[in-house]
Design a protein around this motif. Structure first.
Motif, mmCIF file in Angstrom:
data_model
loop_
_atom_site.group_PDB
_atom_site.id
_atom_site.type_symbol
_atom_site.label_atom_id
_atom_site.label_comp_id
_atom_site.label_asym_id
_atom_site.label_seq_id
_atom_site.Cartn_x
_atom_site.Cartn_y
_atom_site.Cartn_z
ATOM 1 N N ASN A 41 -4.848 -1.177 -7.376
ATOM 2 C CA ASN A 41 -4.837 -1.339 -8.839
ATOM 3 C C ASN A 41 -3.929 -0.259 -9.413
ATOM 4 O O ASN A 41 -4.152 0.936 -9.207
ATOM 5 N N THR A 75 -5.152 0.355 0.928
ATOM 6 C CA THR A 75 -5.072 -1.119 0.963
ATOM 7 C C THR A 75 -4.653 -1.597 2.343
ATOM 8 O O THR A 75 -5.101 -2.644 2.812
ATOM 9 N N SER A 123 0.854 -1.197 0.000
ATOM 10 C CA SER A 123 0.000 0.000 0.000
ATOM 11 C C SER A 123 0.889 1.245 0.000
ATOM 12 O O SER A 123 1.794 1.363 0.830
ATOM 13 N N THR A 148 -0.473 4.656 -0.240
ATOM 14 C CA THR A 148 -1.094 5.788 0.476
ATOM 15 C C THR A 148 -2.035 5.354 1.609
ATOM 16 O O THR A 148 -2.716 6.181 2.200
ATOM 17 N N THR A 180 -7.706 -2.260 -3.659
ATOM 18 C CA THR A 180 -8.409 -0.968 -3.675
ATOM 19 C C THR A 180 -8.059 -0.282 -4.987
ATOM 20 O O THR A 180 -7.038 -0.571 -5.611
HETATM 21 C C1 LIG Z 1 0.583 4.676 -10.324
HETATM 22 C C2 LIG Z 1 -0.894 4.531 -10.064
HETATM 23 C C3 LIG Z 1 -1.689 3.923 -11.014
HETATM 24 C C4 LIG Z 1 -3.062 3.764 -10.764
HETATM 25 N N1 LIG Z 1 -3.837 3.115 -11.708
HETATM 26 C C5 LIG Z 1 -5.149 2.908 -11.448
HETATM 27 C C6 LIG Z 1 -5.976 2.208 -12.419
HETATM 28 O O1 LIG Z 1 -5.522 1.795 -13.487
HETATM 29 N N2 LIG Z 1 -7.275 1.998 -12.102
HETATM 30 C C7 LIG Z 1 -7.824 2.436 -10.935
HETATM 31 O O2 LIG Z 1 -9.010 2.207 -10.708
HETATM 32 N N3 LIG Z 1 -7.061 3.099 -9.998
HETATM 33 C C8 LIG Z 1 -5.758 3.344 -10.225
HETATM 34 N N4 LIG Z 1 -4.985 4.016 -9.305
HETATM 35 C C9 LIG Z 1 -5.612 4.447 -8.035
HETATM 36 C C10 LIG Z 1 -5.258 3.515 -6.877
HETATM 37 O O3 LIG Z 1 -5.531 2.173 -7.217
HETATM 38 C C11 LIG Z 1 -6.086 3.846 -5.624
HETATM 39 O O4 LIG Z 1 -5.911 5.172 -5.256
HETATM 40 C C12 LIG Z 1 -5.735 2.927 -4.448
HETATM 41 O O5 LIG Z 1 -6.775 2.953 -3.492
HETATM 42 C C13 LIG Z 1 -4.448 3.329 -3.746
HETATM 43 O O6 LIG Z 1 -4.183 2.395 -2.744
HETATM 44 P P1 LIG Z 1 -3.095 2.608 -1.617
HETATM 45 O O7 LIG Z 1 -3.532 3.760 -0.743
HETATM 46 O O8 LIG Z 1 -3.118 1.344 -0.834
HETATM 47 O O9 LIG Z 1 -1.774 2.867 -2.257
HETATM 48 C C14 LIG Z 1 -3.641 4.231 -9.545
HETATM 49 C C15 LIG Z 1 -2.812 4.870 -8.614
HETATM 50 C C16 LIG Z 1 -1.456 5.039 -8.884
HETATM 51 C C17 LIG Z 1 -0.581 5.723 -7.867
#
Ligand SMILES: Cc1cc2nc3c(=O)[nH]c(=O)nc-3n(C[C@H](O)[C@H](O)[C@H](O)COP(=O)(O)O)c2cc1C
Length: 219
Positions: free
Chosen positions: A140, A74, A69, A71, A168
């Motif tokens: 994702n 997740t 994760s 941010t 997430t």
């Molecule tokens: C590099 C990157 C690529 C991402 N690509 C997608 C995507 O293709 N589809 C989607 O629905 N969200 C996408 N996101 C959003 C993240 O999946 C979403 O904000 C997630 O909850 C972040 O989880 P975390 O806080 O555990 O890192 C992307 C975020 C980042 C930083």
């Protein structure tokens, strides 16, 4: 005369000992013949407790909840799954942390995707063989798992284990990540996963409980 008196006394002693001996034998016979004696019941209960404890140890499955994760979304989901299942948490920590800045992260993500990179992980699971069910959580990224999650999956032997994905996202669900997961772990049972929008994790506890219940993981 003295001899006669001594002889009579010895005979008396022998008679007394024989009587005592019979008594002792009789008592021990009573204990072993009566299975319902207190001693026997206590022994039976202890044996049966030991047996059911041993059964519990054999039947209880061990859960690991591994996640990456950047941010925290997740991570929150992983913590909820851990609190509902009692599974152990393991955070996949990158050797080189991802930038806090979103655009810089997207840049690094693109580079890793284009190079099919395997970014290194700073920590490791001590005894993967101990776990029967591995939950694997990730955000994702570009409709796939972040490449560091591929690094994790390729580092251990998941043969015969159950893998349960969770994710997430920003609205894209699992994207194509389940295909990537199945390709990487062809000898594991991959269960139906749970996904939700990153900003809705806190309101998902009920859905998480329902999903976990539907998996029948203890069977
Ligand atoms: C590099 C990157 C690529 C991402 N690509 C997608 C995507 O293709 N589809 C989607 O629905 N969200 C996408 N996101 C959003 C993240 O999946 C979403 O904000 C997630 O909850 C972040 O989880 P975390 O806080 O555990 O890192 C992307 C975020 C980042 C930083």
């Amino acid at each position: 005369m003295k001899r006669i008196v001594t002889g009579v006394f010895i005979l008396f002693l022998v008679g007394l000992c024989t009587a005592c001996g019979n008594n002792v034998l009789q008592n021990s016979k009573t204990d072993s013949e009566n299975p319902q004696s207190d001693t026997q019941i206590e022994a039976d209960e202890a044996a049966s407790n030991e047996e059911s404890e041993a059964q519990e140890i054999v039947e209880k499955k061990e859960f690991l909840i591994a996640y990456f994760s950047r941010t925290g979304n997740t991570k929150e989901l992983a913590e909820e799954i851990s609190s509902q299942t009692g599974g152990e948490l393991f955070e996949i920590v990158p050797t080189e942390p991802y930038p806090a800045d979103y655009d810089e992260t997207v840049e690094r993500f693109r580079r890793e995707r284009d190079e099919n990179a395997r970014p290194t992980i700073a920590n490791s699971v001590k005894d993967m063989a101990h776990y029967d069910v591995i939950f694997i959580g990730f955000p994702n990224w570009g409709d796939d798992m972040p490449h560091i999650v591929y690094t994790f999956l390729e580092q251990y032997d998941f043969t015969g284990k159950t893998i349960v994905p969770f994710c997430t996202n920003g609205g894209g669900g699992f994207g194509n990540s389940i295909e990537g997961l199945s390709r990487t772990c062809p000898n594991s049972k991959i269960f139906e996963g749970f996904e939700c929008s990153g900003n809705r994790v806190q309101s998902e506890n009920g859905n998480i409980a329902e999903w976990l219940g539907s998996l029948g993981l203890e069977e």
